[in-house]
Each structure stands twice: as structure tokens, then as C-alpha cells.
Design an enzyme around this catalytic site. Structure first.
Site, mmCIF file in Angstrom:
data_model
loop_
_atom_site.group_PDB
_atom_site.id
_atom_site.type_symbol
_atom_site.label_atom_id
_atom_site.label_comp_id
_atom_site.label_asym_id
_atom_site.label_seq_id
_atom_site.Cartn_x
_atom_site.Cartn_y
_atom_site.Cartn_z
ATOM 1 N N SER A 143 0.863 -1.192 0.000
ATOM 2 C CA SER A 143 0.000 0.000 0.000
ATOM 3 C C SER A 143 0.894 1.235 0.000
ATOM 4 O O SER A 143 1.998 1.195 0.563
ATOM 5 C CB SER A 143 -0.866 0.013 1.263
ATOM 6 O OG SER A 143 -1.519 1.268 1.395
ATOM 7 N N TYR A 157 -1.427 -0.630 10.343
ATOM 8 C CA TYR A 157 -1.631 -1.138 8.976
ATOM 9 C C TYR A 157 -0.502 -0.664 8.066
ATOM 10 O O TYR A 157 0.083 -1.448 7.316
ATOM 11 C CB TYR A 157 -2.988 -0.637 8.468
ATOM 12 C CG TYR A 157 -3.250 -0.842 6.996
ATOM 13 C CD1 TYR A 157 -3.713 -2.062 6.510
ATOM 14 C CD2 TYR A 157 -3.045 0.197 6.089
ATOM 15 C CE1 TYR A 157 -3.952 -2.237 5.154
ATOM 16 C CE2 TYR A 157 -3.280 0.036 4.738
ATOM 17 C CZ TYR A 157 -3.737 -1.185 4.275
ATOM 18 O OH TYR A 157 -3.971 -1.355 2.928
HETATM 19 P P1 NAP Z 1 -11.429 -5.925 0.896
HETATM 20 O O1 NAP Z 1 -12.399 -5.417 -0.107
HETATM 21 O O2 NAP Z 1 -11.664 -5.619 2.352
HETATM 22 O O3 NAP Z 1 -11.298 -7.510 0.718
HETATM 23 C C1 NAP Z 1 -10.465 -8.226 1.584
HETATM 24 C C2 NAP Z 1 -10.334 -9.651 1.097
HETATM 25 O O4 NAP Z 1 -9.388 -10.338 1.938
HETATM 26 C C3 NAP Z 1 -11.630 -10.436 1.179
HETATM 27 O O5 NAP Z 1 -11.627 -11.356 0.111
HETATM 28 C C4 NAP Z 1 -11.498 -11.167 2.517
HETATM 29 O O6 NAP Z 1 -12.241 -12.385 2.580
HETATM 30 C C5 NAP Z 1 -10.024 -11.480 2.500
HETATM 31 N N1 NAP Z 1 -9.428 -11.715 3.814
HETATM 32 C C6 NAP Z 1 -9.426 -10.893 4.897
HETATM 33 N N2 NAP Z 1 -8.745 -11.467 5.902
HETATM 34 C C7 NAP Z 1 -8.319 -12.683 5.457
HETATM 35 C C8 NAP Z 1 -7.605 -13.744 6.028
HETATM 36 N N3 NAP Z 1 -7.160 -13.680 7.286
HETATM 37 N N4 NAP Z 1 -7.368 -14.849 5.273
HETATM 38 C C9 NAP Z 1 -7.818 -14.936 4.005
HETATM 39 N N5 NAP Z 1 -8.502 -13.939 3.391
HETATM 40 C C10 NAP Z 1 -8.758 -12.837 4.124
HETATM 41 O O7 NAP Z 1 -9.935 -5.426 0.598
HETATM 42 P P2 NAP Z 1 -9.292 -4.659 -0.676
HETATM 43 O O8 NAP Z 1 -9.519 -3.219 -0.506
HETATM 44 O O9 NAP Z 1 -9.648 -5.344 -1.936
HETATM 45 O O10 NAP Z 1 -7.749 -4.897 -0.329
HETATM 46 C C11 NAP Z 1 -6.995 -5.949 -0.874
HETATM 47 C C12 NAP Z 1 -5.535 -5.666 -0.552
HETATM 48 O O11 NAP Z 1 -5.192 -4.387 -1.085
HETATM 49 C C13 NAP Z 1 -5.226 -5.608 0.936
HETATM 50 O O12 NAP Z 1 -3.975 -6.183 1.204
HETATM 51 C C14 NAP Z 1 -5.187 -4.115 1.223
HETATM 52 O O13 NAP Z 1 -4.369 -3.808 2.322
HETATM 53 C C15 NAP Z 1 -4.593 -3.613 -0.073
HETATM 54 N N6 NAP Z 1 -4.849 -2.190 -0.323
HETATM 55 C C16 NAP Z 1 -6.124 -1.730 -0.517
HETATM 56 C C17 NAP Z 1 -6.328 -0.375 -0.730
HETATM 57 C C18 NAP Z 1 -7.683 0.213 -0.955
HETATM 58 O O14 NAP Z 1 -7.794 1.457 -1.027
HETATM 59 N N7 NAP Z 1 -8.739 -0.573 -1.102
HETATM 60 C C19 NAP Z 1 -5.235 0.495 -0.735
HETATM 61 C C20 NAP Z 1 -3.970 -0.012 -0.524
HETATM 62 C C21 NAP Z 1 -3.785 -1.364 -0.327
HETATM 63 P P3 NAP Z 1 -13.827 -12.393 3.006
HETATM 64 O O15 NAP Z 1 -14.587 -11.832 1.832
HETATM 65 O O16 NAP Z 1 -14.139 -13.824 3.237
HETATM 66 O O17 NAP Z 1 -13.935 -11.525 4.208
#
Ligand code: NAP
Length: 248
Positions: A143, A157
Site C-alpha cells: 500500500s 496497517y
Molecule cells: P477488501 O475489499 O476488504 O477484501 C479483503 C479480502 O481479503 C476479502 O476477500 C477477505 O475475505 C479477504 N481476507 C481478509 N482477511 C483474510 C484472512 N485472514 N485470510 C484470508 N482472506 C482474508 O480489501 P481490498 O480493498 O480489496 O484490499 C486488498 C488488498 O489491497 C489488501 O492487502 C489491502 O491492504 C490492499 N490495499 C487496498 C487499498 C484500498 O484502497 N482498497 C489500498 C492499498 C492497499 P472475506 O470476503 O471472506 O472476508
């Protein structure tokens, strides 16, 4: 080489967009998830309707035995993994460091750091040409928080993503001669459910004026960079970072 991808946290958001795009590009895809089996199954069904090959596997990446189960299931049902997208990650409600409990810190670090290390470990064992594998590619989803620090929101985080950056740099060098490339994307302000976990579903609306491109990003815009890093088009790229945060 047969293309077999594991996308952790593939049921929603960036992970789901990555799973769809990987399937379109010819990967058999394992959609890992934690709780949301319906969402994971929707991703799998949609890939299969398009003629692709996908399975959904529930596993908490923070738990070693569940990570072992995840990779064993892929061995048995899809074959030897060639691409790992270390995408699953969590954040907790926004607060200052002075209010963070040890339980919260451990939860964030176990999932975001230990989970990514465990999945990388299992992927390397299967990909390494020194261990009978055919090579492969790992993309860690870090991130921009790792360099911005996320003050007043979630420094825990941000720090976990700093660890992911270091994992990327170190592991890329450690396995470079074993046919494995390791890179990272650093998204920021992507329109997914993760902001609701931080207690502010409309966070992007609040911060978008401070983003040079003046908007949040879409999950597909991150997935496209991930798929490039996984592909042979990135054959001379390892230990590298692509920031996808509208210029922030
Ligand atoms: P999200 O919409 O909250 O989705 C999270 C995903 O991770 C879901 O599929 C969830 O499964 C799964 N998950 C959570 N905890 C887990 C665990 N312990 N074991 C296995 N699966 C798990 O997140 P996102 O925004 O797409 O983010 C994805 C990645 O991008 C993350 O690493 C996040 O830090 C990074 N990121 C996101 C942003 C942003 O702005 N969105 C920015 C920077 C970085 P369930 O559906 O079963 O809960």
C-alpha cells in the site's frame, strides 16, 4: 508451463478483480477467502461461465495449518502453483497509536505480515527450480500507506505494509536464481469495502481532493498492474514496486 494462480482474499475488491483478470488471461485460479463463501463462489461461478477454471478455498492466511491446507488443495485440484498474489489484508478502525491494543496490533500483523510470509513460503517451495519446480511469480499487495504512514488512521496497517515492502525486496533477491520473480503493487484509495472496516466507508470522498488525479481508483486498475507483473512481459522486473494511487 501451465498457469496456475492463487489469489488470497479473492472474494472481493482488488482480489476479485485480479481473479477475474487472471482467468481471462488463461490462469486456472484459486480464489481464497476468509468467511464470505457466497462472494467467493460468485467469482468462481462467473469465471466458469466464461469458460475458465477456478476453485474457491476458505483459509485464514494468519493460521499456518490453514495456509498448508490452501496450498495442498491447489496441488490436488489445480496443480503446481505458478503465480501467487499475496492480496489478503485487513485494517482496523481508525485510531491513534496511543489507543491501540496489543490484540489489535497482533491481529493486523498476523494477517498482513505473517500471512503473506507463510503464503510466500509455500509458493517458493513449489516454484523454486532448486526444489524441482518450474519457477513462478509472486506479487505482494502492499500500500502507499507504507510510505505515507497513515497518521491518525492506522499506523499499524501502514507499518505492516512496510514489512511487505521489505519482504518484496529481500525475497526477490533470495529466489532470483531459482526462477522466481517477486514484486509489489502499492495501491491507495481504491474503491472497495476495506474502508468500511476502518469505520469510514466514504473515506475516498473525504481525501480525493488531496489526490493529484482527483479521484479514487478502481480495483481493475490495480489488477491490471498485478497481471503485468505476473506475466512474461515483466520478465526482467523483480524486487520492484508499482504505485497505483493517483499520483499521491
Ligand atoms: P477488501 O475489499 O476488504 O477484501 C479483503 C479480502 O481479503 C476479502 O476477500 C477477505 O475475505 C479477504 N481476507 C481478509 N482477511 C483474510 C484472512 N485472514 N485470510 C484470508 N482472506 C482474508 O480489501 P481490498 O480493498 O480489496 O484490499 C486488498 C488488498 O489491497 C489488501 O492487502 C489491502 O491492504 C490492499 N490495499 C487496498 C487499498 C484500498 O484502497 N482498497 C489500498 C492499498 C492497499 P472475506 O470476503 O471472506 O472476508
Amino acid at each position: 508451463m501451465e498457469k496456475i494462480a492463487i489469489v488470497t482474499g479473492g472474494s472481493r475488491g482488488i482480489g476479485a478483480a485480479t481473479a477475474y483478470l487472471a482467468a481471462e488471461r488463461g490462469y486456472a485460479v484459486c480464489v481464497n477467502y476468509l468467511y464470505n463463501s457466497e462472494a467467493a463462489q460468485r467469482v468462481v461461478d462467473s469465471i466458469q461461465q466464461q469458460g475458465g477454471n477456478a476453485i474457491a478455498v476458505a483459509a485464514d492466511i494468519a493460521c499456518e495449518t490453514e495456509v498448508l491446507h490452501l496450498f495442498k488443495t491447489v496441488d490436488e485440484q489445480l496443480g503446481r502453483v505458478s503465480a501467487l498474489v499475496n492480496n489478503a489484508g485487513i485494517l482496523e478502525p481508525q485510531m491513534r497509536v496511543e489507543n491501540m491494543s496489543a490484540a489489535r496490533l497482533n491481529q493486523v500483523f498476523m494477517t498482513n505480515i505473517t500471512g503473506s510470509f507463510l503464503c510466500a513460503r509455500e509458493a517458493v517451495k513449489r516454484m523454486s527450480t532448486k526444489q524441482g519446480g518450474s519457477g513462478g511469480s509472486i506479487v505482494n499487495v502492499s500500500s502507499v500507506a507504507s510510505r505515507l504512514g497513515s497518521p491518525n488512521e492506522y499506523i499499524d496497517y501502514a507499518a505492516s505494509k512496510g514489512a511487505i515492502d521489505t519482504l518484496t525486496i529481500g525475497l526477490a533477491k533470495e529466489v532470483a536464481e531459482e526462477g522466481i520473480r517477486v514484486n509489489a503493487v502499492r495501491p491507495g484509495f481504491i474503491d472497495t469495502d476495506i474502508h468500511a472496516s476502518g469505520g469510514e466507508p466514504n473515506r475516498i470522498e473525504r481525501v480525493k481532493a488531496s489526490i493529484p488525479l482527483k479521484r479514487g481508483g478502481q480495483a481493475i486498475e490495480v489488477a491490471q498492474a498485478i497481471l503485468w507483473l505476473l506475466s512474461d512481459e515483466a520478465s526482467y522486473t523483480t524486487g520492484a514496486f508499482i504505485d497505483i494511487a493517483g499520483g499521491k
